[in-house]
Design an enzyme around this catalytic site. Structure first.
Site, PDB file in Angstrom:
ATOM      1  N   ARG A  90       0.860  -1.189   0.000  1.00 14.94           N
ATOM      2  CA  ARG A  90       0.000   0.000   0.000  1.00 14.94           C
ATOM      3  C   ARG A  90       0.901   1.245   0.000  1.00 14.94           C
ATOM      4  NH1 ARG A  90      -5.191   0.251   3.525  1.00 14.94           N
ATOM      5  NH2 ARG A  90      -5.766   1.613   1.777  1.00 14.94           N
ATOM      6  N   ASP A 243      -2.810   9.247   7.323  1.00 12.99           N
ATOM      7  CA  ASP A 243      -1.891   8.235   6.800  1.00 12.99           C
ATOM      8  C   ASP A 243      -0.493   8.783   6.578  1.00 12.99           C
ATOM      9  OD1 ASP A 243      -4.763   7.428   5.948  1.00 12.99           O
ATOM     10  OD2 ASP A 243      -3.542   5.606   5.907  1.00 12.99           O
TER      11      ASP A 243
HETATM   12  O1  MRU Z   1      -7.662   2.619   3.602  1.00 11.50           O
HETATM   13  P1  MRU Z   1      -7.588   2.512   5.100  1.00 11.50           P
HETATM   14  O2  MRU Z   1      -8.813   1.934   5.714  1.00 11.50           O
HETATM   15  O3  MRU Z   1      -6.316   1.843   5.549  1.00 11.50           O
HETATM   16  O4  MRU Z   1      -7.499   4.040   5.564  1.00 11.50           O
HETATM   17  C1  MRU Z   1      -7.495   4.348   6.919  1.00 11.50           C
HETATM   18  C2  MRU Z   1      -7.429   5.799   7.181  1.00 11.50           C
HETATM   19  O5  MRU Z   1      -7.478   6.625   6.278  1.00 11.50           O
HETATM   20  C3  MRU Z   1      -7.218   6.216   8.608  1.00 11.50           C
HETATM   21  O6  MRU Z   1      -7.849   7.436   8.877  1.00 11.50           O
HETATM   22  C4  MRU Z   1      -5.707   6.383   8.846  1.00 11.50           C
HETATM   23  O7  MRU Z   1      -5.015   5.265   8.393  1.00 11.50           O
HETATM   24  C5  MRU Z   1      -5.413   6.620  10.272  1.00 11.50           C
HETATM   25  S1  MRU Z   1      -5.601   5.176  11.250  1.00 11.50           S
HETATM   26  C6  MRU Z   1      -5.209   5.550  12.844  1.00 11.50           C
END
Ligand code: MRU
Length: 367
Positions: A90, A243
């Site tokens: 990712r 992220d």
């Molecule tokens: O695609 P995801 O579900 O991994 O995205 C998650 C998010 O965008 C969260 O807000 C981010 O990772 C923060 S988690 C503490």
């Protein structure tokens, strides 16, 4: 966090002492099942398919992935191959690279026979540090909620809006954006959370699920509702996760975060971002230009999954056959729209100075 009354983390070592247990988040909130990861490829698959997700949890799962890979082959070449495989799963959450770098640094200069133990040791620390960091985020964020609570009439709850799932499922425990909420709720402050559905993958269902498990009052809303709620004074503050935060304080988070930040700015609603320091990427400045935005399968937009009236979990197509679909998983909110960053070292300004002052050692290491 408590799951059906039992203290649970989102990732753990199995009783055999080496394989790794996780919750299969693709099944939540309709079914609950755990997965056993026994190889680096298992870990890579779980991250890619979003059985584990959320920036800090992706990092922890990748770190365990390297441990599992080293068990099979502790050579430099295998370490490099494993690092590259996991890094490619990712692209947006920087915690992934951070965790891989941490484990690599812990093993690189060791003889092969010591590498597996050293990797597991550093990974266990990464997991424990995540929990401690989120506890501190909770304590610092609590003050923001207390400030609002003091201005409320007796019996009125503090209304928080959140997007996606930055809860305990997205971390090792407690969550980032949810940590201040859980801390305030546990301290007896009346809190109510508006939970954005977060299409296409509906991570809002995960947030609603865990708030429900913890007994926090909440309302699940469609993604486009936030602006309306803010115009009518129904949101006291927004708290989201992220992220990646750049050196100048730009915030990359789940698609739709930027629109919430714009609505918050227009309505004078404070917009906070909660993050652990491994989410800061001091090597990039302009988030819009420099952060790679993951594009995922069109199926995630074209289809919706839920529990049908017959009790079965079913996936149905919602977009017209033949219409092209685009699925950008994240967007960037410029620092100017962010009221503050809730970190383990306090609530700081979303700016180059704010970040460098709070985390000087990280800023210096990136130079
Ligand atoms: O695609 P995801 O579900 O991994 O995205 C998650 C998010 O965008 C969260 O807000 C981010 O990772 C923060 S988690 C503490």
């Amino acid at each position: 966090m408590k799951l059906n009354g039992k203290l649970t983390r989102s990732i753990w070592l199995e009783p055999d002492g080496w394989s790794v247990g996780v919750i299969d988040q693709t099944l939540l909130p309709y079914d609950f099942a755990t997965l056993r990861l026994a190889s680096l490829d298992d870990a890579a698959r779980a991250i890619r398919s979003m059985q584990v997700r959320g920036a800090p949890l992706i990092g922890a799962a990748a770190a365990y992935g390297l441990c599992l890979g080293l068990r099979q082959d502790a050579s430099d070449e295998a370490l490099e191959r494993g690092y590259a495989t996991l890094l490619a799963t990712r692209p947006t959450a920087i915690n992934l690279k951070w965790a891989l770098d941490e484990v690599t640094a812990a093993v690189r200069n060791r003889p092969r026979e010591d590498r597996v133990a050293a990797a597991y040791r550093r990974t266990a620390e990464i997991c424990d540090e995540d929990v401690a960091i989120n506890g501190a985020i909770g304590r610092h964020g609590l003050k923001l909620i207390e400030d609002v609570a003091r201005r409320k009439k007796a019996g009125e709850p503090v209304n928080v809006l959140t997007h996606c799932n930055a809860g305990w499922l997205a971390t090792v425990d407690l969550g980032t954006a949810t940590a201040p909420i859980y801390t305030a709720h546990d301290a007896g402050i009346k809190v109510h959370v508006f939970v954005d559905e977060t299409r296409p993958r509906n991570q809002g269902t995960l947030t609603a699920f865990e708030l429900g498990q913890h007994g926090v009052p909440h309302t699940y809303v469609a993604d486009n509702t936030g602006g309306h709620l803010m115009q009518h004074g129904m949101v006291d503050l927004a708290i989201v996760g992220c992220d990646r935060v750049t050196a100048q304080g730009d915030v990359c988070n789940k698609i739709g975060t930027y629109l919430k930040a714009l609505a918050a700015k227009d309505n004078g609603v404070p917009f906070y971002v909660a993050l652990p320091s491994p989410t800061i990427d001091f090597t990039v400045g302009d988030g819009l230009k420099e952060i790679p935005i993951e594009e995922r399968s069109a199926d995630e937009i074209a289809n919706v999954t839920g529990r049908a009236a017959n009790g079965r979990v079913e996936t149905v197509r919602v977009s017209p056959e033949g219409s092209p679909v685009a699925n950008y998983a994240f967007d960037v909110t410029p620092a100017r729209l962010v009221s503050g960053l809730i970190t383990e070292r306090g609530v700081i300004a979303a700016s180059r100075t704010g970040l460098a002052k709070a985390f000087p050692e990280r800023a210096a290491a990136a130079k």
